[in-house]
Motif scaffolding. Structure first.
Motif, PDB file in Angstrom:
ATOM      1  N   LYS A   2       0.821  -1.199   0.000  1.00 35.13           N
ATOM      2  CA  LYS A   2       0.000   0.000   0.000  1.00 35.13           C
ATOM      3  C   LYS A   2       0.864   1.262   0.000  1.00 35.13           C
ATOM      4  O   LYS A   2       0.504   2.255  -0.616  1.00 35.13           O
ATOM      5  CB  LYS A   2      -0.950   0.015   1.199  1.00 35.13           C
ATOM      6  N   LYS A   3       2.004   1.198   0.675  1.00 35.77           N
ATOM      7  CA  LYS A   3       2.893   2.351   0.730  1.00 35.77           C
ATOM      8  C   LYS A   3       3.455   2.657  -0.665  1.00 35.77           C
ATOM      9  O   LYS A   3       3.538   3.817  -1.062  1.00 35.77           O
ATOM     10  CB  LYS A   3       4.022   2.104   1.728  1.00 35.77           C
ATOM     11  N   LYS A   4       3.807   1.628  -1.433  1.00 30.86           N
ATOM     12  CA  LYS A   4       4.311   1.823  -2.793  1.00 30.86           C
ATOM     13  C   LYS A   4       3.239   2.441  -3.686  1.00 30.86           C
ATOM     14  O   LYS A   4       3.533   3.325  -4.488  1.00 30.86           O
ATOM     15  CB  LYS A   4       4.778   0.494  -3.395  1.00 30.86           C
ATOM     16  N   ASN A   5       2.013   1.964  -3.542  1.00 27.67           N
ATOM     17  CA  ASN A   5       0.909   2.518  -4.330  1.00 27.67           C
ATOM     18  C   ASN A   5       0.670   3.987  -3.986  1.00 27.67           C
ATOM     19  O   ASN A   5       0.414   4.800  -4.867  1.00 27.67           O
ATOM     20  CB  ASN A   5      -0.380   1.722  -4.112  1.00 27.67           C
ATOM     21  N   LEU A   6       0.742   4.311  -2.719  1.00 28.25           N
ATOM     22  CA  LEU A   6       0.542   5.689  -2.274  1.00 28.25           C
ATOM     23  C   LEU A   6       1.657   6.593  -2.811  1.00 28.25           C
ATOM     24  O   LEU A   6       1.392   7.703  -3.284  1.00 28.25           O
ATOM     25  CB  LEU A   6       0.483   5.761  -0.745  1.00 28.25           C
ATOM     26  N   ILE A   7       2.878   6.111  -2.782  1.00 31.31           N
ATOM     27  CA  ILE A   7       4.006   6.880  -3.310  1.00 31.31           C
ATOM     28  C   ILE A   7       3.847   7.090  -4.817  1.00 31.31           C
ATOM     29  O   ILE A   7       4.031   8.198  -5.322  1.00 31.31           O
ATOM     30  CB  ILE A   7       5.347   6.197  -2.974  1.00 31.31           C
ATOM     31  N   ALA A   8       3.481   6.040  -5.531  1.00 26.58           N
ATOM     32  CA  ALA A   8       3.284   6.138  -6.982  1.00 26.58           C
ATOM     33  C   ALA A   8       2.157   7.115  -7.307  1.00 26.58           C
ATOM     34  O   ALA A   8       2.289   7.949  -8.212  1.00 26.58           O
ATOM     35  CB  ALA A   8       2.985   4.771  -7.566  1.00 26.58           C
ATOM     36  N   LEU A   9       1.066   7.043  -6.583  1.00 23.99           N
ATOM     37  CA  LEU A   9      -0.058   7.954  -6.804  1.00 23.99           C
ATOM     38  C   LEU A   9       0.342   9.394  -6.511  1.00 23.99           C
ATOM     39  O   LEU A   9       0.024  10.309  -7.269  1.00 23.99           O
ATOM     40  CB  LEU A   9      -1.256   7.549  -5.937  1.00 23.99           C
ATOM     41  N   THR A  10       1.084   9.596  -5.443  1.00 27.26           N
ATOM     42  CA  THR A  10       1.547  10.940  -5.080  1.00 27.26           C
ATOM     43  C   THR A  10       2.473  11.506  -6.159  1.00 27.26           C
ATOM     44  O   THR A  10       2.350  12.672  -6.545  1.00 27.26           O
ATOM     45  CB  THR A  10       2.273  10.916  -3.720  1.00 27.26           C
ATOM     46  N   LEU A  11       3.383  10.685  -6.672  1.00 30.84           N
ATOM     47  CA  LEU A  11       4.277  11.126  -7.740  1.00 30.84           C
ATOM     48  C   LEU A  11       3.507  11.456  -9.017  1.00 30.84           C
ATOM     49  O   LEU A  11       3.792  12.449  -9.689  1.00 30.84           O
ATOM     50  CB  LEU A  11       5.342  10.069  -8.025  1.00 30.84           C
ATOM     51  N   PHE A  12       2.514  10.642  -9.334  1.00 29.67           N
ATOM     52  CA  PHE A  12       1.698  10.871 -10.525  1.00 29.67           C
ATOM     53  C   PHE A  12       0.930  12.191 -10.405  1.00 29.67           C
ATOM     54  O   PHE A  12       0.930  13.003 -11.336  1.00 29.67           O
ATOM     55  CB  PHE A  12       0.731   9.697 -10.742  1.00 29.67           C
ATOM     56  N   ILE A  13       0.307  12.419  -9.273  1.00 27.96           N
ATOM     57  CA  ILE A  13      -0.440  13.664  -9.049  1.00 27.96           C
ATOM     58  C   ILE A  13       0.507  14.857  -9.082  1.00 27.96           C
ATOM     59  O   ILE A  13       0.187  15.898  -9.655  1.00 27.96           O
ATOM     60  CB  ILE A  13      -1.234  13.591  -7.728  1.00 27.96           C
ATOM     61  N   GLY A  14       1.686  14.708  -8.493  1.00 28.65           N
ATOM     62  CA  GLY A  14       2.684  15.774  -8.529  1.00 28.65           C
ATOM     63  C   GLY A  14       3.119  16.111  -9.948  1.00 28.65           C
ATOM     64  O   GLY A  14       3.270  17.282 -10.303  1.00 28.65           O
ATOM     65  N   LEU A  15       3.303  15.093 -10.773  1.00 30.73           N
ATOM     66  CA  LEU A  15       3.697  15.299 -12.165  1.00 30.73           C
ATOM     67  C   LEU A  15       2.590  16.015 -12.937  1.00 30.73           C
ATOM     68  O   LEU A  15       2.860  16.960 -13.687  1.00 30.73           O
ATOM     69  CB  LEU A  15       4.031  13.962 -12.833  1.00 30.73           C
ATOM     70  N   ILE A  16       1.350  15.591 -12.751  1.00 33.41           N
ATOM     71  CA  ILE A  16       0.215  16.246 -13.417  1.00 33.41           C
ATOM     72  C   ILE A  16       0.140  17.708 -12.997  1.00 33.41           C
ATOM     73  O   ILE A  16      -0.022  18.604 -13.828  1.00 33.41           O
ATOM     74  CB  ILE A  16      -1.116  15.524 -13.088  1.00 33.41           C
ATOM     75  N   TYR A  17       0.290  17.973 -11.697  1.00 33.99           N
ATOM     76  CA  TYR A  17       0.278  19.355 -11.219  1.00 33.99           C
ATOM     77  C   TYR A  17       1.415  20.154 -11.847  1.00 33.99           C
ATOM     78  O   TYR A  17       1.216  21.267 -12.336  1.00 33.99           O
ATOM     79  CB  TYR A  17       0.383  19.424  -9.691  1.00 33.99           C
ATOM     80  N   LEU A  18       2.618  19.608 -11.857  1.00 36.21           N
ATOM     81  CA  LEU A  18       3.769  20.303 -12.423  1.00 36.21           C
ATOM     82  C   LEU A  18       3.539  20.656 -13.890  1.00 36.21           C
ATOM     83  O   LEU A  18       3.823  21.773 -14.324  1.00 36.21           O
ATOM     84  CB  LEU A  18       5.029  19.435 -12.288  1.00 36.21           C
ATOM     85  N   LEU A  19       2.999  19.721 -14.663  1.00 31.67           N
ATOM     86  CA  LEU A  19       2.779  19.941 -16.092  1.00 31.67           C
ATOM     87  C   LEU A  19       1.650  20.924 -16.379  1.00 31.67           C
ATOM     88  O   LEU A  19       1.482  21.355 -17.519  1.00 31.67           O
ATOM     89  CB  LEU A  19       2.521  18.606 -16.794  1.00 31.67           C
ATOM     90  N   HIS A  20       0.864  21.268 -15.364  1.00 30.87           N
ATOM     91  CA  HIS A  20      -0.235  22.228 -15.531  1.00 30.87           C
ATOM     92  C   HIS A  20      -0.108  23.408 -14.569  1.00 30.87           C
ATOM     93  O   HIS A  20      -1.078  24.102 -14.297  1.00 30.87           O
ATOM     94  CB  HIS A  20      -1.574  21.517 -15.319  1.00 30.87           C
ATOM     95  N   SER A  21       1.093  23.655 -14.074  1.00 27.34           N
ATOM     96  CA  SER A  21       1.282  24.700 -13.072  1.00 27.34           C
ATOM     97  C   SER A  21       1.434  26.093 -13.681  1.00 27.34           C
ATOM     98  O   SER A  21       1.234  27.089 -12.989  1.00 27.34           O
ATOM     99  CB  SER A  21       2.497  24.381 -12.200  1.00 27.34           C
ATOM    100  N   THR A  22       1.794  26.188 -14.954  1.00 22.91           N
ATOM    101  CA  THR A  22       1.861  27.473 -15.642  1.00 22.91           C
ATOM    102  C   THR A  22       1.113  27.349 -16.972  1.00 22.91           C
ATOM    103  O   THR A  22       0.981  26.238 -17.509  1.00 22.91           O
ATOM    104  CB  THR A  22       3.319  27.891 -15.941  1.00 22.91           C
TER     105      THR A  22
END
Length: 102
Positions: A2-22
């Motif tokens: 579950k910890k690996k899934n949470l880390i992967a999900l967090t990284l994915f959401i972070g990447l989506i945010y970064l790509l749409h931050s400007t």
């Protein structure tokens, strides 16, 4: 596990945010994922002064601005230029949609 899934999900959401931050990154991401990766990386993005002035009231209501690609990709089916994009700001996130050729 579950910890690996949470880390992967967090990284994915972070990447989506970064790509749409400007607005510029959001436009590049949109162009890239609509099938034009070379144009997404090589074109310059400028404010679309014409549409931003003509549609000023509508854009203010939507919290949006128009942007233009200086070297737009050519749409394969119609041979039209994919030049103008509308970027709406929602909190810290920028949402892009194609805004037409002219």
């Amino acid at each position: 596990m579950k910890k690996k899934n949470l880390i992967a999900l967090t990284l994915f959401i972070g990447l989506i945010y970064l790509l749409h931050s400007t607005p510029h990154l959001a436009v590049r991401t949109y162009v890239f994922f609509t099938g034009y990766p070379v144009a997404a990386v090589t074109t310059n993005i400028i404010h679309d002064d014409y549409h931003n002035e003509v549609d000023k009231e509508k854009f203010a209501e939507w919290n949006a601005k128009a942007y233009t690609l200086t070297k737009p990709p050519i749409e394969k089916a119609t041979q039209g230029e994919l030049r103008n994009y509308l970027v709406k700001k929602r909190g810290f996130f920028h949402i892009v949609e194609f805004y037409g050729e002219g």
